[in-house]
Design a protein around this motif. Structure first.
Motif, PDB file in Angstrom:
ATOM      1  N   ASP A   1      49.374  28.131  14.758  1.00 50.20           N
ATOM      2  CA  ASP A   1      50.005  28.030  15.977  1.00 50.20           C
ATOM      3  C   ASP A   1      51.109  26.913  15.979  1.00 50.20           C
ATOM      4  O   ASP A   1      51.997  27.093  16.729  1.00 50.20           O
ATOM      5  CB  ASP A   1      48.822  27.775  17.054  1.00 50.20           C
TER       6      ASP A   1
ATOM      7  N   GLY B   1      53.509  27.312  19.036  1.00 48.81           N
ATOM      8  CA  GLY B   1      52.729  27.386  20.090  1.00 48.81           C
ATOM      9  C   GLY B   1      52.791  26.592  21.211  1.00 48.81           C
ATOM     10  O   GLY B   1      52.367  26.834  22.458  1.00 48.81           O
TER      11      GLY B   1
ATOM     12  N   GLN C   1      43.988  28.012  12.109  1.00 51.79           N
ATOM     13  CA  GLN C   1      44.604  28.437  13.458  1.00 51.79           C
ATOM     14  C   GLN C   1      45.458  27.501  14.027  1.00 51.79           C
ATOM     15  O   GLN C   1      46.534  27.830  14.534  1.00 51.79           O
ATOM     16  CB  GLN C   1      43.467  28.792  14.488  1.00 51.79           C
TER      17      GLN C   1
END
Lengths: 502, 50
Positions: free
Chosen positions: A142, A147, A138
Motif C-alpha cells: 500500500d 495508498g 500489505q
C-alpha cells in the motif's frame, strides 16, 4: 575559481568516513546477500573478490587520482577534471556522465532513503507492533502504491534534509554527518549481526538457528564460478557497492592537495565498505529471515538479486518476535539503512554543486537548492511509477556506470599515459602501492570492463528497444533531456573559461 | 554448519576485517603532513603557532 576554494575537508578521518559513507549504501545490506544467494552462495565471494582486486581497487586509485589532479586546476566535477587530462574538447562531454549519473541516481535513491526513514519512524511509533508478516507485506504494498500521502511527506522530508546538509558544505555538513552516521551504522550493524547469528530454533517463534542462514549463504557452489553471468553479477555488485563510475569519488578527492595521500585513503575507504558488505551485510537479513521463515521462502524472496522485499516487507514482522528489543532492532535496522543511504545521496549532490560553484560562481546554498529542486522534479515519475523507477535505475544506475568507468580508465591509462598516471597515484602516498597495479590498471581493468560492457550489450539493446508504459517512456525522455541539458551547461562553462583566459 | 562454509567464512571475514583494521589504524596513527595540508581543522592551530 569561485567559492569552492574555501571548501574542503576538516580532517583526514572525516574524508575517509565520508568516502566510505559514499560507498556504503542500501546495497551493502540488501543487494549483496541477495546477489550472493542468487549466484552460487559462498562461491560468489570468489568472483566478487577477484573483481574487487582487478577492477574495484584499480578504479578507486584511478578515480581518487583523477579527482586530486583536477582539483589542482580548480576543477571539482568530472567534465573539466577530464578536460584537465587532455586538451581535446570532447573529453569534457564524456565527463558529463559524472554529473548526469549522480543526479539521475539521486532521484530514485532519495525515495528509497525515505522508505528507510519512514520505516524507522513507524518502528518508533509501534506501527508494526502486532502485525503479522502478511499485514506488514500489505502495508509495504500500500505504501509504495501511494495508498496514503505519507510516502510523499517522508520523501519531501528526505529531500529537505539532504539539501540542508549539502548547504552546510563539505566539512560543516557532509563530513559531520559521516562522522556521526558511520560509527552508528557500524554499531547498529554489529548488534544486529550478533542478534541474527545467535537466533535459536524454538525461541521466540524461530524455526531455524541463525547459523543455518549463515551456512546457507556461505556454502559454496563452485560450479557457479564457470558461469559468465555470475561474473557479470559480481562486477555489477562491485560497481554498485564502491560507487564507481559515478563521479562522486572524483569530486570528494578533488579537495585533497597534491602532496597529501590518496593511496591509503582510497584503500581505507574501499576496504571499510568491503567489511560492511561482506561481514555485516551477510550476517543480518539472511540469518534472521531464514531463522523465522525457512530456506524455501527466503530463496523465493531473493530470486532476482534484490533484498528490498525482505528488508522492508518482512523484517519488521520478524523483529516483533524479539519483544521489546524488537522495537529497538527495528529502529537500528532502518536507522542503519537511512544512514547508509544519506551518506551516499549527499555524495551524489556534491558534484552538481561543485560544477555550479566552479563555473557559474554560485554560492553553496543556491547550489544545494538547485540539487534539491532537480531531484524533486525528476524524482516525481520515480515516486509515481515503478516502471520509471526501474528505467532510472537501469540506465543511470547500471549502464552509465560501466560506460563512464571504461572511458575514465582509457583516459587515465592510455591517453594521459600510465607512467604519468602511476606517478600521480603514488604522489604523497602513505603506503607503497604494489607495482602489479600499474599493469592491472593499464591492461587488465580496461579489458575486464570491455568484456563486461560487450557481455551486457545485448541486454542493453533489448532494454532500449522494448516497449514500456507511459511513465517508462517518460523516464527515458527525461534521462535523455537531463544529459543534453547538462551538456549545454558544460558547453557554456567551457566558453566562459575560454573568455576568462583571453 | 558445513565445513566448506565455515572455512570460507573464517578466511574471508578474518582477511577482510584485518585488512580494514590495518588501513584504518594507519589512517589514525600516521603523522600528518606539515601545513598547508588538505584539512581545515588544524589550520587554526598552525596559524597560532606562527
Amino acid at each position: 575559481m569561485s567559492s569552492t576554494s574555501e571548501a574542503g575537508w576538516g580532517s583526514r578521518i572525516g574524508l575517509v568516513l565520508a568516502m566510505a559513507g559514499n560507498s556504503v549504501g542500501l546495497g551493502n545490506f540488501l543487494r549483496f546477500p541477495a546477489q550472493a544467494i542468487d549466484n552460487g552462495g559462498g562461491a560468489f565471494i570468489i568472483p566478487y573478490l577477484v573483481c574487487f582486486l582487478l577492477m574495484g581497487i584499480p578504479l578507486l586509485f584511478v578515480e581518487w587520482s583523477m579527482g586530486r589532479f583536477g582539483g589542482r586546476y580548480g576543477y571539482h566535477s568530472t567534465p573539466f577534471i577530464f578536460q584537465s587530462f587532455h586538451k581535446a574538447p570532447y573529453w569534457k562531454y564524456f565527463g558529463v556522465f559524472g554529473i548526469f549519473t549522480n543526479l539521475a541516481v539521486a532521484t530514485f535513491y532519495c525515495y528509497l532513503e525515505s522508505w528507510a526513514l519512514s520505516w524507522a519512524y513507524y518502528s518508533v511509533t509501534g506501527e508494526f507492533t502486532g502485525m503479522n508478516q502478511q499485514e506488514v507485506k500489505q502495508f509495504f504494498t500500500d505504501y509504495i502504491a501511494l495508498g496514503t500521502n505519507q510516502p510523499i511527506i517522508f520523501w519531501l522530508i528526505c529531500l529537505v534534509i539532504n539539501t540542508y546538509i549539502l548547504s552546510r558544505g563539505l566539512s560543516g555538513g557532509v563530513e559531520k554527518v559521516a562522522k556521526i552516521g558511520m560509527p552508528l551504522l557500524l554499531l547498529f550493524g554489529i548488534i544486529l549481526a550478533v542478534s541474527g547469528i545467535t537466533i535459536q530454533a524454538g525461541n521466540s517463534g524461530a524455526i531455524n538457528d541463525g547459523i543455518v542462514g549463515l551456512n546457507y549463504l556461505w556454502t559454496p557452489d563452485f560450479s557457479s564460478i564457470w558461469n559468465f553471468d555470475v561474473w557479470v553479477a559480481a562486477a555489477g555488485q562491485i560497481f554498485f557497492t564502491l560507487s564507481l563510475g559515478m563521479g562522486s569519488i572524483h569530486c570528494y578527492a578533488s579537495y585533497v592537495k597534491s602532496k597529501d595521500d590518496i593511496a591509503l585513503n582510497s584503500m581505507s575507504a574501499g576496504w571499510m565498505n568491503g567489511f560492511v558488505e561482506i561481514v555485516l551485510g551477510s550476517a543480518i537479513i539472511i540469518p534472521i529471515a531464514i531463522g523465522y521463515l525457512g530456506i524455501p521462502m527466503v530463496e523465493e524472496m531473493t530470486s532476482g538479486g534484490s533484498g528490498l522485499g525482505i528488508g522492508f516487507a518482512v523484517l519488521p514482522s520478524l523483529f516483533s518476535n524479539w519483544g521489546a528489543f524488537g522495537i529497538v532492532a527495528g529502529v537500528m535496522w532502518f536507522g542503519l539503512l537511512f544512514f547508509a543511504g544519506i551518506t551516499s545521496s549527499l555524495a551524489m549532490g556534491t558534484p552538481v554543486m561543485a560544477f555550479m560553484e566552479d563555473h557559474f560562481s554560485w554560492k553553496r546554498v543556491p547550489a544545494a537548492l538547485l540539487f534539491g529542486v532537480m531531484i524533486l522534479l525528476f524524482g516525481i515519475p520515480c515516486v509515481l511509477s515503478q516502471d520509471a523507477f526501474n528505467e532510472f535505475d537501469y540506465w543511470a544506475g547500471t549502464v552509465a556506470l560501466v560506460i563512464f568507468a571504461l572511458i575514465e580508465i582509457i583516459l587515465f591509462a592510455w591517453v594521459f599515459g600510465m607512467d604519468k598516471g602511476w606517478k600521480e597515484i603514488n604522489l604523497g602516498a602513505d603506503i607503497k602501492v604494489p607495482m602489479i597495479f600499474k599493469f592491472i590498471i593499464k591492461y587488465v581493468s580496461p579489458l575486464f570492463l570491455l568484456i563486461v560492457f560487450i557481455g551486457g550489450a545485448p541486454a542493453i539493446w533489448e532494454n532500449a528497444t522494448k516497449d514500456s508504459s507511459f511513465y517508462g517512456i517518460l523516464a527515458r525522455i527525461l534521462l535523455l533531456f537531463l544529459f543534453i541539458f547538462i551538456s549545454i551547461f558544460v558547453y557554456i562553462a567551457s566558453k566562459k573559461i575560454k573568455s576568462e583566459k583571453l | 554448519m558445513s565445513t566448506s562454509a565455515l572455512i570460507l567464512i573464517i578466511i574471508v571475514w578474518t582477511l577482510v576485517t584485518l585488512i580494514t583494521g590495518y588501513f584504518f589504524y594507519k589512517i589514525l596513527t600516521i603523522k600528518p603532513n606539515p601545513e598547508p595540508d588538505s584539512y581545515l581543522d588544524n589550520d587554526q592551530e598552525e596559524h597560532l603557532k606562527n
